[in-house]
Design a protein around this motif. Sequence first.
Motif, PDB file in Angstrom:
ATOM      1  N   LYS A  42       0.829  -1.205   0.000  1.00 27.20           N
ATOM      2  CA  LYS A  42       0.000   0.000   0.000  1.00 27.20           C
ATOM      3  C   LYS A  42       0.860   1.250   0.000  1.00 27.20           C
ATOM      4  O   LYS A  42       2.048   1.201   0.322  1.00 27.20           O
ATOM      5  N   GLU A  43       0.241   2.362  -0.337  1.00 25.56           N
ATOM      6  CA  GLU A  43       0.941   3.630  -0.299  1.00 25.56           C
ATOM      7  C   GLU A  43       1.039   4.133   1.142  1.00 25.56           C
ATOM      8  O   GLU A  43       0.267   3.756   2.005  1.00 25.56           O
ATOM      9  N   ARG A  44       2.002   5.012   1.357  1.00 25.52           N
ATOM     10  CA  ARG A  44       2.134   5.636   2.670  1.00 25.52           C
ATOM     11  C   ARG A  44       0.918   6.518   2.923  1.00 25.52           C
ATOM     12  O   ARG A  44       0.475   7.247   2.042  1.00 25.52           O
ATOM     13  N   GLU A  45       0.394   6.432   4.145  1.00 29.44           N
ATOM     14  CA  GLU A  45      -0.795   7.203   4.475  1.00 29.44           C
ATOM     15  C   GLU A  45      -0.598   8.007   5.750  1.00 29.44           C
ATOM     16  O   GLU A  45       0.151   7.618   6.644  1.00 29.44           O
ATOM     17  N   PHE A  46      -1.314   9.098   5.823  1.00 31.44           N
ATOM     18  CA  PHE A  46      -1.262   9.985   6.974  1.00 31.44           C
ATOM     19  C   PHE A  46      -1.900   9.323   8.188  1.00 31.44           C
ATOM     20  O   PHE A  46      -2.923   8.634   8.069  1.00 31.44           O
ATOM     21  N   VAL A  47      -1.300   9.553   9.355  1.00 31.13           N
ATOM     22  CA  VAL A  47      -1.845   9.048  10.613  1.00 31.13           C
ATOM     23  C   VAL A  47      -2.208  10.202  11.545  1.00 31.13           C
ATOM     24  O   VAL A  47      -3.343  10.311  11.988  1.00 31.13           O
ATOM     25  N   ALA A  48      -1.233  11.055  11.852  1.00 29.47           N
ATOM     26  CA  ALA A  48      -1.476  12.142  12.805  1.00 29.47           C
ATOM     27  C   ALA A  48      -0.442  13.234  12.619  1.00 29.47           C
ATOM     28  O   ALA A  48       0.658  12.974  12.128  1.00 29.47           O
ATOM     29  N   ALA A  49      -0.801  14.450  13.022  1.00 33.18           N
ATOM     30  CA  ALA A  49       0.121  15.576  12.940  1.00 33.18           C
ATOM     31  C   ALA A  49      -0.097  16.507  14.116  1.00 33.18           C
ATOM     32  O   ALA A  49      -1.199  16.562  14.681  1.00 33.18           O
ATOM     33  N   ILE A  50       0.967  17.234  14.468  1.00 31.26           N
ATOM     34  CA  ILE A  50       0.913  18.173  15.574  1.00 31.26           C
ATOM     35  C   ILE A  50       1.643  19.448  15.167  1.00 31.26           C
ATOM     36  O   ILE A  50       2.656  19.404  14.476  1.00 31.26           O
ATOM     37  N   SER A  51       1.110  20.572  15.591  1.00 36.15           N
ATOM     38  CA  SER A  51       1.672  21.867  15.191  1.00 36.15           C
ATOM     39  C   SER A  51       3.003  22.130  15.893  1.00 36.15           C
ATOM     40  O   SER A  51       3.373  21.462  16.846  1.00 36.15           O
ATOM     41  N   TRP A  52       3.713  23.130  15.396  1.00 35.66           N
ATOM     42  CA  TRP A  52       5.018  23.481  15.935  1.00 35.66           C
ATOM     43  C   TRP A  52       4.871  24.130  17.320  1.00 35.66           C
ATOM     44  O   TRP A  52       3.756  24.359  17.796  1.00 35.66           O
ATOM     45  N   GLY A  55       2.409  22.783  20.174  1.00 38.94           N
ATOM     46  CA  GLY A  55       1.595  21.656  19.761  1.00 38.94           C
ATOM     47  C   GLY A  55       0.123  21.776  20.110  1.00 38.94           C
ATOM     48  O   GLY A  55      -0.505  20.762  20.428  1.00 38.94           O
ATOM     49  N   THR A  56      -0.407  22.963  20.034  1.00 40.36           N
ATOM     50  CA  THR A  56      -1.802  23.154  20.413  1.00 40.36           C
ATOM     51  C   THR A  56      -2.783  22.561  19.409  1.00 40.36           C
ATOM     52  O   THR A  56      -3.937  22.296  19.740  1.00 40.36           O
ATOM     53  N   GLN A  57      -2.315  22.346  18.191  1.00 41.89           N
ATOM     54  CA  GLN A  57      -3.207  21.826  17.170  1.00 41.89           C
ATOM     55  C   GLN A  57      -2.778  20.428  16.752  1.00 41.89           C
ATOM     56  O   GLN A  57      -1.614  20.198  16.427  1.00 41.89           O
ATOM     57  N   THR A  58      -3.707  19.502  16.785  1.00 41.49           N
ATOM     58  CA  THR A  58      -3.457  18.135  16.342  1.00 41.49           C
ATOM     59  C   THR A  58      -4.544  17.738  15.348  1.00 41.49           C
ATOM     60  O   THR A  58      -5.654  18.277  15.364  1.00 41.49           O
ATOM     61  N   THR A  59      -4.187  16.786  14.492  1.00 36.97           N
ATOM     62  CA  THR A  59      -5.145  16.271  13.522  1.00 36.97           C
ATOM     63  C   THR A  59      -4.854  14.794  13.299  1.00 36.97           C
ATOM     64  O   THR A  59      -3.705  14.363  13.409  1.00 36.97           O
ATOM     65  N   TYR A  60      -5.894  14.035  12.998  1.00 39.60           N
ATOM     66  CA  TYR A  60      -5.772  12.584  12.873  1.00 39.60           C
ATOM     67  C   TYR A  60      -6.524  12.095  11.638  1.00 39.60           C
ATOM     68  O   TYR A  60      -7.501  12.704  11.206  1.00 39.60           O
TER      69      TYR A  60
END
Length: 126
Positions: A42-52, A55-60
């Motif tokens: 499979k292709e690489r897929e996004f899991v989670a991210a956090i802001s610089w 780190g107040t902003q996260t996304t999943y």
Amino acid sequence: VQLQASGGGLVQAGAALRLSCVLSGRPFSDYAMGWFRQAPGKEREFVAAISWRDGTQTTYSDSVTGRFTISRDNAKSTVYLQMNSLKPEDTAVYYCGARRTVVLGGGRWEHEYDYWGQGTQVTVSS
């Protein structure tokens, strides 16, 4: 910049793991961080991210929302991925990425990232 990921392993379904990724070579707080994964075939897929910085902003991704938590410890130059209630479909090589940005938001696409770690294998048995 170098990224060193660790913490993968072989676990049973329902178990938990915590991945770590240490950034060296630049001030960690200047970078937004993310985790991606790639399963066999499979292709690489996004899991989670956090802001610089703080780190107040996260996304999943939808597939991990409610089970995984991304966090950062600037004093340790480390980003974490706490993975709970693991499922066999979570089996993949997990990669951490770093992107030099001061803009909040984004982080869901590979091309946004400037640096990548070497990956750590997570295997979940049923």
